[in-house]
Design a protein around this motif. Sequence first.
Motif, PDB file in Angstrom:
ATOM      1  N   LYS A 183      -5.460   6.976   7.256  1.00  0.00           N
ATOM      2  CA  LYS A 183      -6.402   6.344   8.186  1.00  0.00           C
ATOM      3  C   LYS A 183      -6.148   4.846   8.310  1.00  0.00           C
ATOM      4  O   LYS A 183      -6.130   4.282   9.413  1.00  0.00           O
ATOM      5  CB  LYS A 183      -7.845   6.594   7.720  1.00  0.00           C
ATOM      6  N   ARG A 184      -5.962   4.196   7.174  1.00  0.00           N
ATOM      7  CA  ARG A 184      -5.779   2.748   7.189  1.00  0.00           C
ATOM      8  C   ARG A 184      -4.441   2.348   7.820  1.00  0.00           C
ATOM      9  O   ARG A 184      -4.338   1.324   8.500  1.00  0.00           O
ATOM     10  CB  ARG A 184      -5.875   2.188   5.768  1.00  0.00           C
ATOM     11  N   MET A 190      -8.309  -6.953   6.932  1.00  0.00           N
ATOM     12  CA  MET A 190      -8.535  -5.557   7.286  1.00  0.00           C
ATOM     13  C   MET A 190      -9.011  -4.748   6.085  1.00  0.00           C
ATOM     14  O   MET A 190      -8.788  -5.108   4.933  1.00  0.00           O
ATOM     15  CB  MET A 190      -7.245  -4.929   7.833  1.00  0.00           C
ATOM     16  N   ASP A 191      -9.647  -3.630   6.370  1.00  0.00           N
ATOM     17  CA  ASP A 191     -10.132  -2.759   5.314  1.00  0.00           C
ATOM     18  C   ASP A 191      -9.011  -2.286   4.399  1.00  0.00           C
ATOM     19  O   ASP A 191      -9.233  -1.958   3.241  1.00  0.00           O
ATOM     20  CB  ASP A 191     -10.834  -1.529   5.922  1.00  0.00           C
ATOM     21  N   MET A 192      -7.794  -2.235   4.936  1.00  0.00           N
ATOM     22  CA  MET A 192      -6.680  -1.730   4.158  1.00  0.00           C
ATOM     23  C   MET A 192      -6.488  -2.518   2.877  1.00  0.00           C
ATOM     24  O   MET A 192      -6.105  -1.986   1.848  1.00  0.00           O
ATOM     25  CB  MET A 192      -5.404  -1.783   4.999  1.00  0.00           C
ATOM     26  N   MET A 224      -8.576  -1.278  -0.189  1.00  0.00           N
ATOM     27  CA  MET A 224      -8.427   0.112  -0.592  1.00  0.00           C
ATOM     28  C   MET A 224      -8.940   0.288  -2.018  1.00  0.00           C
ATOM     29  O   MET A 224      -8.484  -0.397  -2.935  1.00  0.00           O
ATOM     30  CB  MET A 224      -6.951   0.532  -0.510  1.00  0.00           C
ATOM     31  N   GLU A 238       0.823  -1.211   0.000  1.00  0.00           N
ATOM     32  CA  GLU A 238       0.000   0.000   0.000  1.00  0.00           C
ATOM     33  C   GLU A 238       0.860   1.265   0.000  1.00  0.00           C
ATOM     34  O   GLU A 238       0.489   2.282  -0.587  1.00  0.00           O
ATOM     35  CB  GLU A 238      -0.932   0.001   1.216  1.00  0.00           C
ATOM     36  N   HIS A 252      -3.420  -0.256  10.810  1.00  0.00           N
ATOM     37  CA  HIS A 252      -2.461  -1.309  10.480  1.00  0.00           C
ATOM     38  C   HIS A 252      -1.275  -1.289  11.438  1.00  0.00           C
ATOM     39  O   HIS A 252      -0.828  -2.333  11.919  1.00  0.00           O
ATOM     40  CB  HIS A 252      -1.985  -1.107   9.043  1.00  0.00           C
ATOM     41  N   ASP A 294      -6.916   8.438   2.675  1.00  0.00           N
ATOM     42  CA  ASP A 294      -7.378   7.080   2.956  1.00  0.00           C
ATOM     43  C   ASP A 294      -6.233   6.222   3.505  1.00  0.00           C
ATOM     44  O   ASP A 294      -6.407   5.458   4.454  1.00  0.00           O
ATOM     45  CB  ASP A 294      -7.936   6.460   1.672  1.00  0.00           C
ATOM     46  N   TYR A 295      -5.069   6.376   2.913  1.00  0.00           N
ATOM     47  CA  TYR A 295      -3.869   5.637   3.336  1.00  0.00           C
ATOM     48  C   TYR A 295      -3.520   5.972   4.787  1.00  0.00           C
ATOM     49  O   TYR A 295      -3.208   5.074   5.580  1.00  0.00           O
ATOM     50  CB  TYR A 295      -2.706   6.001   2.418  1.00  0.00           C
TER      51      TYR A 295
END
Length: 201
Positions: A132-133, A112-114, A117, A56, A137, A129-130
Amino acid sequence: MIITIILFVLIALAVVLTRNMSTGTFKDVADETNTAVLVKSFLDKMIPHHEMAIDESLKVMNDKDITESNVRIFAANIADTQSFEIERMKTLYMEYLGSEYIPTVIIEAKKMDMEEMPADLKGDELAKDYTKRMIAHHEEAVTIAKDYVKLIDKVRKESEKSENGLTVSNNHPAIDLSYEIAQEIIVTQEKEIEQLKAWDN
């Protein structure tokens, strides 16, 4: 007699609950004394966790539409730092477990939501977004590392014995190195979490 039985049951429950609370992520190996099993359990969780963060981070690092240069620099540092840590862990795997690292488990991080993305996010939306994720993480990585440190502290304590007035603990290089890596992850990522949270406000 009944009171004695009740007290015994309560004490037994307390012991079980304390053991589960103290081992957390590694409760499946909480009673394990085999060095290879303990180290493998940690590496099998942390290596894929790092790999996911790198994947990511590379997306953010290479997105030239992000105007917040500090986020791109942060992502580049994550990719660099965690790539180095993965190599250390894989070397540990090879030298002390006798084989190359091969993914054998699916950790919670993969759910996880990550991982989900949105592919269409770009520019500053991607950076936001990165951020927050990555907070979530990192928090999970810190939890894994802290649980491992607790587990190894417990194992070391239980293996201590007294010889000629001195306390001796049966340490192993693989335990020492993995313990050191876990401690470094805690220190580094807790600082990075604070940095990410400052950007997220």
